[in-house]
Write a protein that holds these residues in place. Structure first.
Motif, PDB file in Angstrom:
ATOM      1  N   GLY A  85      17.646  16.512   1.790  1.00 12.08           N
ATOM      2  CA  GLY A  85      16.567  16.342   0.903  1.00 12.08           C
ATOM      3  C   GLY A  85      15.378  14.881   1.254  1.00 12.08           C
ATOM      4  O   GLY A  85      15.144  14.242   1.081  1.00 12.08           O
ATOM      5  N   LEU A  86      15.779  14.010   3.182  1.00 11.15           N
ATOM      6  CA  LEU A  86      14.811  13.377   3.450  1.00 11.15           C
ATOM      7  C   LEU A  86      13.947  14.412   5.183  1.00 11.15           C
ATOM      8  O   LEU A  86      14.925  14.135   5.963  1.00 11.15           O
ATOM      9  N   VAL A  87      12.781  14.321   5.410  1.00 10.20           N
ATOM     10  CA  VAL A  87      12.615  14.047   6.522  1.00 10.20           C
ATOM     11  C   VAL A  87      11.262  12.882   6.806  1.00 10.20           C
ATOM     12  O   VAL A  87      10.787  12.633   6.122  1.00 10.20           O
ATOM     13  N   GLU A  88      11.547  12.466   8.220  1.00  8.56           N
ATOM     14  CA  GLU A  88      11.061  11.708   8.027  1.00  8.56           C
ATOM     15  C   GLU A  88       9.844  11.893   9.377  1.00  8.56           C
ATOM     16  O   GLU A  88      10.567  12.793  10.507  1.00  8.56           O
ATOM     17  N   GLY A  89       9.350  11.083   9.507  1.00  5.80           N
ATOM     18  CA  GLY A  89       8.142  11.755  10.417  1.00  5.80           C
ATOM     19  C   GLY A  89       7.438  10.366  11.390  1.00  5.80           C
ATOM     20  O   GLY A  89       8.051   9.129  10.422  1.00  5.80           O
ATOM     21  N   THR A  90       6.699  10.297  12.547  1.00  2.48           N
ATOM     22  CA  THR A  90       6.169   9.416  12.563  1.00  2.48           C
ATOM     23  C   THR A  90       4.642   8.676  11.995  1.00  2.48           C
ATOM     24  O   THR A  90       4.425   7.269  12.767  1.00  2.48           O
ATOM     25  N   GLU A  91       3.996   9.018  11.467  1.00  2.00           N
ATOM     26  CA  GLU A  91       2.991   8.785  11.043  1.00  2.00           C
ATOM     27  C   GLU A  91       1.870   9.814   9.949  1.00  2.00           C
ATOM     28  O   GLU A  91       3.166  10.855   9.663  1.00  2.00           O
ATOM     29  N   ILE A  92       0.841   9.925   8.957  1.00  2.43           N
ATOM     30  CA  ILE A  92       0.653  10.566   8.342  1.00  2.43           C
ATOM     31  C   ILE A  92      -0.623  10.538   8.812  1.00  2.43           C
ATOM     32  O   ILE A  92      -1.127  10.088   8.490  1.00  2.43           O
ATOM     33  N   LYS A  93      -1.307  11.774   8.913  1.00  2.00           N
ATOM     34  CA  LYS A  93      -2.573  12.205   9.312  1.00  2.00           C
ATOM     35  C   LYS A  93      -3.709  12.474   8.034  1.00  2.00           C
ATOM     36  O   LYS A  93      -3.052  13.719   7.487  1.00  2.00           O
TER      37      LYS A  93
ATOM     38  N   THR B 251       1.053  -1.322   0.134  1.00  3.55           N
ATOM     39  CA  THR B 251       0.003  -0.169  -0.413  1.00  3.55           C
ATOM     40  C   THR B 251       1.342   1.336  -0.014  1.00  3.55           C
ATOM     41  O   THR B 251       1.922   1.198   0.326  1.00  3.55           O
ATOM     42  N   ILE B 252       0.142   2.514  -0.565  1.00  2.00           N
ATOM     43  CA  ILE B 252       0.848   3.458  -0.455  1.00  2.00           C
ATOM     44  C   ILE B 252      -0.295   4.871   0.753  1.00  2.00           C
ATOM     45  O   ILE B 252      -1.162   4.354  -0.104  1.00  2.00           O
ATOM     46  N   VAL B 253       0.157   5.263   1.408  1.00  2.00           N
ATOM     47  CA  VAL B 253      -0.193   6.016   1.842  1.00  2.00           C
ATOM     48  C   VAL B 253       0.304   7.728   1.941  1.00  2.00           C
ATOM     49  O   VAL B 253       0.962   7.535   1.724  1.00  2.00           O
ATOM     50  N   SER B 254      -0.365   8.538   0.739  1.00  2.00           N
ATOM     51  CA  SER B 254      -0.150   9.659   0.626  1.00  2.00           C
ATOM     52  C   SER B 254      -0.763  10.705   1.052  1.00  2.00           C
ATOM     53  O   SER B 254      -2.099  11.055   1.225  1.00  2.00           O
ATOM     54  N   GLY B 255      -0.420  12.009   0.631  1.00  2.00           N
ATOM     55  CA  GLY B 255      -0.947  13.532   1.103  1.00  2.00           C
ATOM     56  C   GLY B 255      -1.052  13.407   2.995  1.00  2.00           C
ATOM     57  O   GLY B 255      -0.132  12.715   3.354  1.00  2.00           O
ATOM     58  N   GLY B 256      -1.947  14.618   2.899  1.00  2.00           N
ATOM     59  CA  GLY B 256      -2.298  14.518   4.707  1.00  2.00           C
ATOM     60  C   GLY B 256      -0.728  15.181   4.472  1.00  2.00           C
ATOM     61  O   GLY B 256      -0.351  16.266   4.243  1.00  2.00           O
ATOM     62  N   THR B 257      -1.011  15.388   6.484  1.00  2.00           N
ATOM     63  CA  THR B 257       0.462  15.761   6.601  1.00  2.00           C
ATOM     64  C   THR B 257       1.087  14.410   7.833  1.00  2.00           C
ATOM     65  O   THR B 257       1.433  13.870   8.528  1.00  2.00           O
ATOM     66  N   LEU B 258       2.697  14.879   7.740  1.00  2.00           N
ATOM     67  CA  LEU B 258       3.294  14.188   8.389  1.00  2.00           C
ATOM     68  C   LEU B 258       3.684  14.982  10.037  1.00  2.00           C
ATOM     69  O   LEU B 258       3.598  15.728  10.267  1.00  2.00           O
ATOM     70  N   VAL B 259       3.579  13.686  10.735  1.00  2.00           N
ATOM     71  CA  VAL B 259       3.503  14.030  12.419  1.00  2.00           C
ATOM     72  C   VAL B 259       4.668  13.860  12.524  1.00  2.00           C
ATOM     73  O   VAL B 259       5.625  13.137  12.157  1.00  2.00           O
ATOM     74  N   ALA B 260       5.571  14.349  14.045  1.00  2.00           N
ATOM     75  CA  ALA B 260       6.333  14.893  13.992  1.00  2.00           C
ATOM     76  C   ALA B 260       7.965  14.870  13.091  1.00  2.00           C
ATOM     77  O   ALA B 260       8.039  13.888  13.008  1.00  2.00           O
ATOM     78  N   PRO B 261       7.632  15.407  12.386  1.00  2.00           N
ATOM     79  CA  PRO B 261       9.122  16.040  11.178  1.00  2.00           C
ATOM     80  C   PRO B 261       9.991  16.161  11.783  1.00  2.00           C
ATOM     81  O   PRO B 261       9.865  16.851  12.666  1.00  2.00           O
ATOM     82  N   GLU B 262      11.120  15.094  11.264  1.00  2.00           N
ATOM     83  CA  GLU B 262      12.216  15.400  11.911  1.00  2.00           C
ATOM     84  C   GLU B 262      13.825  15.406  10.424  1.00  2.00           C
ATOM     85  O   GLU B 262      13.386  14.337   9.689  1.00  2.00           O
ATOM     86  N   THR B 263      14.264  15.976  10.302  1.00  2.00           N
ATOM     87  CA  THR B 263      15.615  16.063   8.377  1.00  2.00           C
ATOM     88  C   THR B 263      16.546  14.991   9.242  1.00  2.00           C
ATOM     89  O   THR B 263      17.309  15.470  10.556  1.00  2.00           O
ATOM     90  N   ARG B 264      16.320  14.106   8.490  1.00  2.00           N
ATOM     91  CA  ARG B 264      17.448  12.827   8.566  1.00  2.00           C
ATOM     92  C   ARG B 264      18.591  13.828   7.836  1.00  2.00           C
ATOM     93  O   ARG B 264      19.746  13.079   8.455  1.00  2.00           O
ATOM     94  N   GLN B 265      18.165  13.737   6.806  1.00  2.00           N
ATOM     95  CA  GLN B 265      19.883  13.939   6.003  1.00  2.00           C
ATOM     96  C   GLN B 265      18.818  15.003   4.870  1.00  2.00           C
ATOM     97  O   GLN B 265      18.023  15.191   4.965  1.00  2.00           O
TER      98      GLN B 265
END
Length: 170
Positions: free
Chosen positions: A121-129, A105-119
């Motif tokens: 060009g890449l921001v990761e979060g805990t979930e997508i709302k 599956t792909i979940v796309s759109g919405g809002t990234l929760v708890a965004p953190e820049t890891r490197q």
């Protein structure tokens, strides 16, 4: 018959090189040159690359990425997902992918929760709302615009993608 033997030897040599130099796009059948800078990998070479990557993955390894063809910063790569990664955003790159094998599956759109820049060009979060969930299977194509949160889930034992990052529109 000789041509078949030569092609088989070339694929075998490419697989050996892929093991020795995993970040080098080694399966490009016709290497880019001044007269024709086109990178090319046949369906047979792509299947061989996927098989080699699957054989190399450790039992607990959730993801493997390896370039297939490219020209400098633009690279088409094979991605094998055995476990879901973290929800992510690529602020300056769109992500194009085609499903080669497996399901997910792909979940796309919405809002990234708890965004953190890891490197870069890449921001990761805990979930997508508030994202949209889509089922993925062989032959499906997706294009996630730059700046859009997305996350891949795995159904079964793997999801294999041919993926490419593309610079965002200026």
């Amino acid at each position: 018959m000789r041509r078949t033997v030569d092609r088989t030897a070339m694929v075998a040599a490419s697989l050996l090189l892929a093991t020795a130099f995993p970040l080098t796009p080694v399966l490009a059948q016709s290497a880019p040159n001044a007269a024709d800078p086109t990178g090319f990998a046949s369906g047979q070479e792509i299947r061989a690359q996927v098989a080699a990557m699957r054989a190399e993955m450790k039992p607990d390894q959730g993801f493997m990425w390896r370039p297939l063809v490219g020209d400098g910063p633009r690279v088409a790569a094979i991605e094998i997902w055995k476990k879901p990664g973290r929800p992510a955003v690529h602020p300056t790159e769109a992500e194009y992918a085609m499903v080669l094998e497996g399901a997910g599956t792909i979940v796309s759109g919405g809002t990234l929760v708890a965004p953190e820049t890891r490197q870069k060009g890449l921001v990761e979060g805990t979930e997508i709302k508030g994202g949209t969930t889509r089922t993925l299977g062989p032959g499906d194509v997706l294009l996630v615009p730059a700046g859009v949160p997305h996350w891949f889930g795995i159904t079964g034992d793997r999801l294999v993608l041919l993926g490419m990052k593309l610079p965002a529109n200026p």
